[in-house]
Structure formats: structure tokens, C-alpha cells
Design a protein around this motif. Structure first.
Motif, short mmCIF file in Angstrom:
data_model
loop_
_atom_site.label_atom_id
_atom_site.label_comp_id
_atom_site.label_asym_id
_atom_site.label_seq_id
_atom_site.Cartn_x
_atom_site.Cartn_y
_atom_site.Cartn_z
N GLU A 96 32.61 -23.12 -4.69
CA GLU A 96 31.73 -24.25 -4.38
C GLU A 96 30.26 -23.88 -4.61
OE1 GLU A 96 32.48 -26.05 -0.59
OE2 GLU A 96 34.53 -26.60 -1.13
N ARG A 97 29.38 -24.78 -4.22
CA ARG A 97 27.94 -24.58 -4.33
C ARG A 97 27.52 -23.20 -3.81
NH1 ARG A 97 24.09 -25.71 -0.53
NH2 ARG A 97 25.73 -26.37 0.86
N GLY A 98 26.63 -22.58 -4.54
CA GLY A 98 26.16 -21.24 -4.14
C GLY A 98 27.23 -20.18 -4.34
N ASN A 99 28.22 -20.48 -5.24
CA ASN A 99 29.31 -19.53 -5.54
C ASN A 99 30.18 -19.18 -4.34
OD1 ASN A 99 29.04 -19.18 -8.31
ND2 ASN A 99 27.36 -17.72 -8.04
N ARG A 100 30.12 -20.02 -3.31
CA ARG A 100 30.92 -19.74 -2.12
C ARG A 100 32.39 -20.02 -2.41
NH1 ARG A 100 27.50 -20.55 3.00
NH2 ARG A 100 25.43 -20.30 2.14
N VAL A 101 33.26 -19.10 -2.04
CA VAL A 101 34.69 -19.24 -2.35
C VAL A 101 35.45 -19.65 -1.08
CG1 VAL A 101 36.75 -18.04 -3.18
CG2 VAL A 101 34.50 -17.50 -4.15
N PHE A 102 36.29 -20.68 -1.21
CA PHE A 102 37.10 -21.19 -0.09
C PHE A 102 38.55 -21.35 -0.56
CE2 PHE A 102 32.84 -22.78 0.71
CZ PHE A 102 32.69 -22.62 2.08
N PRO A 103 39.51 -21.38 0.38
CA PRO A 103 40.86 -21.76 -0.03
C PRO A 103 40.85 -23.23 -0.48
CG PRO A 103 40.72 -21.54 2.37
CD PRO A 103 39.41 -21.07 1.82
N VAL A 104 41.64 -23.55 -1.50
CA VAL A 104 41.68 -24.93 -2.01
C VAL A 104 42.01 -25.91 -0.89
CG1 VAL A 104 43.02 -26.49 -3.51
CG2 VAL A 104 42.21 -24.29 -4.40
N SER A 105 42.84 -25.46 0.04
CA SER A 105 43.28 -26.33 1.14
C SER A 105 42.17 -26.58 2.17
CB SER A 105 44.45 -25.67 1.88
OG SER A 105 43.99 -24.47 2.48
N ASP A 106 41.06 -25.82 2.08
CA ASP A 106 39.98 -25.89 3.08
C ASP A 106 40.46 -25.46 4.47
OD1 ASP A 106 37.82 -26.65 1.51
OD2 ASP A 106 38.40 -28.77 1.59
N LYS A 107 41.52 -24.64 4.50
CA LYS A 107 42.05 -24.22 5.81
C LYS A 107 42.02 -22.70 5.91
CE LYS A 107 45.28 -27.94 6.73
NZ LYS A 107 46.61 -28.29 6.26
N SER A 108 41.25 -22.18 6.87
CA SER A 108 41.22 -20.73 7.07
C SER A 108 42.61 -20.23 7.45
CB SER A 108 40.23 -20.39 8.18
OG SER A 108 40.57 -21.04 9.38
N SER A 109 43.40 -21.07 8.09
CA SER A 109 44.74 -20.63 8.51
C SER A 109 45.60 -20.25 7.30
CB SER A 109 45.43 -21.72 9.33
OG SER A 109 45.44 -22.93 8.61
N ASP A 110 45.31 -20.84 6.14
CA ASP A 110 46.08 -20.49 4.94
C ASP A 110 45.75 -19.08 4.44
OD1 ASP A 110 47.46 -22.81 5.01
OD2 ASP A 110 46.27 -23.84 3.48
N VAL A 111 44.50 -18.66 4.66
CA VAL A 111 44.11 -17.29 4.30
C VAL A 111 44.88 -16.32 5.21
CG1 VAL A 111 42.19 -15.63 4.26
CG2 VAL A 111 41.83 -18.00 3.49
N ILE A 112 44.89 -16.63 6.50
CA ILE A 112 45.57 -15.76 7.46
C ILE A 112 47.07 -15.71 7.15
CG2 ILE A 112 46.07 -15.38 9.92
CD1 ILE A 112 43.42 -17.01 10.48
N ARG A 113 47.66 -16.87 6.90
CA ARG A 113 49.10 -16.91 6.60
C ARG A 113 49.45 -16.09 5.36
NH1 ARG A 113 49.97 -22.76 7.04
NH2 ARG A 113 49.65 -23.01 9.25
N ALA A 114 48.59 -16.20 4.33
CA ALA A 114 48.84 -15.44 3.09
C ALA A 114 48.83 -13.94 3.39
CB ALA A 114 47.77 -15.78 2.06
N MET A 115 47.89 -13.53 4.24
CA MET A 115 47.82 -12.09 4.56
C MET A 115 49.00 -11.67 5.43
SD MET A 115 43.76 -11.31 4.80
CE MET A 115 43.92 -9.62 4.19
N GLU A 116 49.41 -12.54 6.33
CA GLU A 116 50.58 -12.21 7.16
C GLU A 116 51.84 -12.05 6.30
OE1 GLU A 116 49.47 -14.28 11.48
OE2 GLU A 116 50.37 -15.51 9.89
#
Ligand SMILES: Cc1cc2nc3c(=O)[nH]c(=O)nc-3n(C[C@H](O)[C@H](O)[C@H](O)COP(=O)(O)OP(=O)(O)OC[C@H]3O[C@@H](n4cnc5c(N)ncnc54)[C@H](O)[C@@H]3O)c2cc1C
Length: 406
Positions: A96-116
Motif C-alpha cells: 500500500e501507500r508508503g510501501n507498507r505491506v499488509f495481508p491481502v485479507s487485511d487481517k493480522s490473524s491471517d499472519v499469525i495463522r500462517a505462522m502457526e
């Protein structure tokens, strides 16, 4: 194959555990909370700004404390690798703006789930509700950890990834600093950073809720300018907040004990001369009105009573009676609204901790302690911090990676 214990199931600890297990080690990840990644969950307002897609110079440029220490870590595990790994682990990302990277889903829980999922795939043993009390050492090397309530766990290597002091409700209560000190490490002074400021007087509370875009904030320490940034800020009941303000706090920590003052330029696009001409034009249009009714085009409504008062010009004074000197003073005020700092907010409201385990005593290529063999550090527990934009999590990933790989 080594027996490895990773203390702390946040960003850095999960990464370290995954990488160590990939290297063929038997890894146990200990987390005192009932789940992993409690702080990750609240990052990026629940969307998790997990890294920044800028080039390495840009990443380095946004690190505030001990930038040079991170060369090895940032080159060994880059932001691009992090994005690739996330995609590979089933969590697609976007920039996104300012090169900020987010999960496409906009959900931090998806980052955690992927790592789990990856922790499971790499057969890492995850122990929740498990608090480490002490790091055990024998003859200059680590031998395991002591747990709260239930004995000890042996290991050849221990990674401390217990985070900092900010948002203690997420589990980051600074335990790692105590472990480090006991192991003979120096811990640099701890301060809340990326945090709002308390401001003297009632100006801010009167402006509470007002958000200003396109202003320029300068911060002075004993009269010397130490920071300047253009962007958005917010007035609150205690003082000031918003992106350009909280970034200032990361620099302010170096000026402990000095008198700090913000000057807010409400019209940074105009030079003082241009602004004076602009005010003159507004005054001419309102020549027979009272001063208090002449600023409507120039300032947000909520701000007018405050500026009237700070200007020292009687508000009932007719515009045509305002002297050139008074007008000049008003111009100067709008270019530099003074706000005296009485302190910053505390760790409870800070995004990051400034200070931590002295990096001089850590090998930057492996994250191993130079004091105790087999003891490693990763993430916010180290004396490293960066500005907002995904840089702090990249520090956690890159240092976690190195600790895990080594
Ligand atoms: C509100 C907020 C928003 C943020 N947003 C962003 C963002 O969008 N992007 C970004 O880059 N950064 C962001 N940050 C900063 C980022 O969250 C941290 O830099 C990062 O989480 C640090 O990771 P860490 O693994 O070192 O520590 P943490 O994530 O704090 O993890 C440490 C873990 O260790 C556990 N632990 C502590 N002591 C013990 C013990 N004795 N025994 C067992 N376990 C223990 C804790 O419970 C915790 O789970 C944000 C921070 C906050 C507070």
C-alpha cells in the motif's frame, strides 16, 4: 541436532523457532500467554503492517537506533523474502501507500495463522501458558530455562525473544531485560517510543479531537531543532498525537532532561511573507468586522478561539485597527504555534520500546550473546527501534531468522 528453546511466541520468537526447526533442530517454543502473537494481532490497527517493500537503503534509513547492527540481519533475511514466505505459507500480501505491506485479507490473524501452520509443519513443540522465570547457565554457556511453577527444561541453546515493555497487556512485560542482566548483559535505558506527548496548559484539551493534515511539526530540545516532519497530527485531552508526532518521540528519547518544545507550522506551503499577504487579503475582505470574525477562511473553526487568545490581539478589535506589528505577530504564530512538552505518554500507549539489550554485546551475524555461549536474542528485547511503516516487524523477522538459523 541441538535442543533449542525459544522464549516468547511473538513475531521474532515464531520466526526463530521456524528457522531453527528448518535447520533440523528440536525446538520448543515457550509462550506465557494462552495464545501466540498477541501483539502481532493488534499491529497495524488489526491489519498487521508486516514489513515495508522499500529497498534496503530505505529500510536502513527508517531505523532510528543502532542501524549499523542490522546490516547483516537485513541482508540475510530481506523484506522480499518475508513477503515470499508469507505467500508461500498461504497468506498473500499487498503493498500500500508508503510501501507498507499488509495481508491481502487485511487481517493480522491471517499472519499469525500462517505462522502457526508453519510451526506445525516444522514440528516445533509449542507450549502455551508457560512462563520462563530464569535462564540457566553452566560454565559460561546456557543449559536451559527455569519455568514458573513447574521445574526446568534443558536445552543446548536458548533464544530470548520476549519483546519490549510496550502494551504490557500483550505479554511484553520486559522479562527479557532481567534475563539479560542476570546473564551479565548491559541493558540500555528503556523509554517508551512511537508514543504521544503530554503538553503543558489547556490549549490541547480545548482542541481535543481536532486532526490537522498538511502541517509541519518541529521539535526543539533546549532551543535546538532536533526533528521536523510534514503530515498529520491530532490534538487529544492530554496533548498531541498522530503520525508526525509519535515519530518525533523516537528522536526525543536522546534528549532526556532537556526542555522540549514543539512548533507547529499551520501553513507550511506558504512562506512567512506569503502568509502575511494572505492574511492581509483576508483582513481587507473583513475590514469592518471584529478580529474574531476574520479568520474563518484561514483556520478550522475549533482553532480560532485558541489562536485569538495566543495572538494577544483583543478579539473584539476591529480588523482595520489591527497594526502591522500585530498582524506580523499573528503570521509568526501561525507559522510556529508553540507547545511545551511536559513528557511522553507511558509504555501502555507506546508502539515500541527504545533501549534494551546492548547490541555491542551481541554478534550481529548470528544474534548470539558475546557473554554466554548458546544464548541468543531476537526482536524488540534488543536495543533496536525504527519508525512506523512495517520496519519494526522486519527487525523482528530478520533478527529472529538469524537467531533461528544459527
Ligand atoms: C499497537 C501496536 C501496533 C503496532 N503496529 C506495528 C505495525 O503495523 N508494523 C510494525 O512493523 N510494527 C508494529 N508494532 C511493533 C511490533 O508489534 C513489535 O516491534 C514486534 O511485535 C516485536 O516483536 P517481538 O517478537 O520482539 O516481541 P512481541 O511481539 O512483544 O513478543 C514477545 C512475546 O514474548 C512473550 N513473553 C514475554 N516474557 C515471557 C516469559 N517470561 N516467558 C514466556 N513468554 C514470554 C510475550 O507474551 C510475547 O508474546 C506495533 C506495536 C504496537 C504496540
Amino acid at each position: 541436532m541441538s535442543q533449542v528453546i525459544v522464549v516468547g511466541g511473538g513475531a521474532a520468537g515464531m520466526m526463530a523457532a521456524i528457522c531453527s526447526a528448518k535447520e533440523g533442530n528440536q525446538v520448543v517454543l515457550l509462550e506465557k500467554n494462552e495464545k501466540l502473537g498477541k501483539k502481532l494481532f493488534i499491529t497495524g490497527k488489526g491489519r498487521c503492517n508486516l514489513t515495508n517493500a522499500g529497498d534496503i537503503e530505505d529500510l536502513m534509513g527508517h531505523v532510528v537506533t543502532n542501524r549499523e547492527f542490522l546490516y547483516s540481519a537485513f541482508y540475510s533475511f530481506t523484506n522480499e523474502q518475508m513477503m515470499e514466505w508469507m505467500e508461500h505459507w498461504g497468506c498473500p500480501v499487498k503493498v500500500e501507500r508508503g510501501n507498507r505491506v499488509f495481508p491481502v485479507s487485511d487481517k493480522s490473524s491471517d499472519v499469525i495463522r500462517a505462522m502457526e501452520r508453519e510451526l506445525r509443519r516444522q514440528k516445533v513443540t509449542v507450549e502455551l501458558n508457560t512462563e520462563v522465570r530464569r535462564i540457566l547457565t553452566e560454565g559460561g554457556r546456557t543449559s536451559g530455562v527455569e519455568l514458573k511453577g513447574s521445574g526446568t527444561l534443558k536445552a543446548d541453546k536458548v533464544v530470548i525473544a520476549t519483546g519490549g515493555m510496550s502494551y504490557p497487556s500483550t505479554g511484553s512485560t520486559g522479562d527479557g531485560y532481567g534475563f539479560a542482566k542476570k546473564a551479565g548483559h548491559k541493558v540500555m535505558h528503556l523509554d517508551p517510543a512511537l508514543v504521544p506527548f503530554n503538553i503543558d496548559g489547556t490549549v490541547c484539551s480545548r482542541l481535543q479531537g481536532l486532526s490537522l493534515k498538511n502541517v509541519e511539526a518541529s521539535l526543539y530540545a533546549d532551543g535546538k531543532r532536533i526533528y521536523k516532519e510534514f503530515g498529520e497530527m491530532l490534538f487529544t485531552h492530554f496533548g498531541i498525537s498522530g503520525p508526525i508526532i509519535i515519530s518525533a518521540s523516537s528522536y526525543a528519547v536522546r534528549y532526556r532532561g532537556k526542555q522540549l518544545k514543539f512548533c507547529i507550522d499551520l501553513k507550511p506551503a506558504l512562506s512567512e511573507e506569503q502568509l502575511d499577504q494572505r492574511i492581509l487579503k483576508d483582513f481587507q475582505e473583513n475590514i469592518n468586522k471584529e478580529f474574531k470574525n476574520s479568520l474563518g477562511k484561514l483556520l478550522p473553526k475549533k482553532m480560532i478561539p485558541v489562536i485569538l487568545e495566543l495572538s494577544g490581539i483583543p478579539e473584539e478589535k476591529k480588523v482595520h485597527e489591527i497594526t502591522k506589528n500585530e498582524r506580523r505577530k499573528l503570521t509568526a504564530l501561525l507559522k510556529a504555534v508553540p507547545l511545551i512538552v511536559t513528557g511522553t505518554r507511558g509504555f501502555k500507549e507506546a508502539i515500541i520500546t527504545h533501549g534494551g539489550v546492548d547490541v555491542k554485546e551481541i554478534n550481529p551475524s548470528t544474534m548470539e550473546s558475546r557473554k554466554v555461549r548458546g544464548l541468543y536474542f531476537a526482536g524488540e528485547v534488543l536495543d533496536l527501534d525504527a519508525l512506523t511503516g512495517g520496519y519494526n516487524l522486519q527487525i523482528a523477522w530478520s533478527t529472529g531468522y538469524l537467531a533461528g538459523m544459527n
